[in-house]
Design an enzyme around this catalytic site. Structure first.
Site, mmCIF file in Angstrom:
data_model
loop_
_atom_site.group_PDB
_atom_site.id
_atom_site.type_symbol
_atom_site.label_atom_id
_atom_site.label_comp_id
_atom_site.label_asym_id
_atom_site.label_seq_id
_atom_site.Cartn_x
_atom_site.Cartn_y
_atom_site.Cartn_z
ATOM 1 N N LYS A 116 0.849 -1.196 0.000
ATOM 2 C CA LYS A 116 0.000 0.000 0.000
ATOM 3 C C LYS A 116 0.881 1.241 0.000
ATOM 4 O O LYS A 116 1.765 1.381 0.862
ATOM 5 C CB LYS A 116 -0.816 0.019 1.286
HETATM 6 C C1 E4P Z 1 -8.250 0.414 4.461
HETATM 7 O O1 E4P Z 1 -7.523 0.117 3.559
HETATM 8 C C2 E4P Z 1 -8.267 1.726 5.106
HETATM 9 O O2 E4P Z 1 -7.035 2.020 5.685
HETATM 10 C C3 E4P Z 1 -9.381 1.778 6.115
HETATM 11 O O3 E4P Z 1 -10.557 1.260 5.511
HETATM 12 C C4 E4P Z 1 -9.610 3.142 6.720
HETATM 13 O O4 E4P Z 1 -10.782 3.111 7.490
HETATM 14 P P1 E4P Z 1 -11.144 4.260 8.544
HETATM 15 O O5 E4P Z 1 -11.405 5.523 7.790
HETATM 16 O O6 E4P Z 1 -12.373 3.746 9.230
HETATM 17 O O7 E4P Z 1 -9.968 4.389 9.458
#
Ligand code: E4P
Length: 227
Positions: free
Chosen positions: A83
């Site tokens: 990522k």
């Molecule tokens: C996933 O890849 C993201 O980091 C995550 O869904 C973020 O979610 P949040 O906005 O609830 O922290």
């Protein structure tokens, strides 16, 4: 639409995998910190449970650092997807890693233009953050719809991974929007199973079955007495 868990909690991943509905996992630095494990240990442990893409997020800021980090992550397991954040450095690093055959998930995406940039570097996933847009009074799901539409119009193969989903309605909407993947917290996945009529139905089926069985037993006993 595939379902991923958005967590680094091993017990949650194990439970969802046991339900047969889990196709992958996404993590981020917050989730890794919350799980209280070393990054590498957590990802390697997850890879033992789930046979699907596992996103591990880089935690450095410059392109060169992110490239080095991404290469290290990719060596942990073939299912690791690296990522990178949607910045010039993040995408620059993603481009180098993608050219080496490493799958890239571009994260912290909030606009169609960011999604178009991610597609340019050959990202495997783009992660639009629905809940965080909702949090600031913008309809997050609209961005998912528009990215899906733009990608279809441009014949872009990058998969749309709806992220920052906070409740079951988000999941339904992501599916209707045409997202390829929805990544969700464990409690949202649990909630997807639930409906009061399902619970009532189970209770009723079992009661009816038991009543009929008891009735047959009574009839058989009465018949045996007559003989
Ligand atoms: C996933 O890849 C993201 O980091 C995550 O869904 C973020 O979610 P949040 O906005 O609830 O922290």
């Amino acid at each position: 639409m595939k379902l991923f868990l958005d967590t680094a909690e091993i017990d949650e991943i194990r439970a969802a995998a046991g339900w047969g509905v889990l196709s992958g996992v996404t993590t981020n630095p917050t989730l890794i910190a919350r799980a209280g494990q070393e990054h590498e240990d957590a990802i390697r442990e997850i890879a033992k449970i789930v046979n699907g893409p596992i996103s591990a997020e880089t935690i450095t800021k410059t392109k060169d650092e992110m490239v080095a980090e991404g290469r290290r992550y990719a060596a942990w397991h073939p299912n690791v997807v690296v990522k990178v954040v949607c910045t010039p450095d993040g995408l620059g690093a993603g481009k180098v890693l993608a050219a080496e055959g490493i799958r890239i998930n571009v994260t912290l995406c909030f606009t169609v233009n960011q999604a178009l940039l991610a597609a340019e570097i050959g990202a495997y996933f783009i992660s639009p953050f629905v809940g965080r847009l909702d949090d600031i009074g913008q309809e997050g799901m609209q961005v998912v719809r528009e990215i899906v539409q733009a990608y279809r119009a441009q014949n872009i193969k990058t998969q749309v991974l709806a992220a920052s989903l906070r409740h079951p309605v988000h999941v339904t909407e992501a599916a209707l929007a045409g997202a390829d993947v929805a990544t969700i917290p464990f409690k949202v996945m649990e909630a997807m199973f639930k409906h009061p009529l399902t619970d009532l139905g189970i209770e009723r089926f079992l009661k009816d079955y038991e009543q009929a069985r008891a009735e047959r037993e009574r009839e058989a006993k009465a018949a045996a007495k007559v003989r």
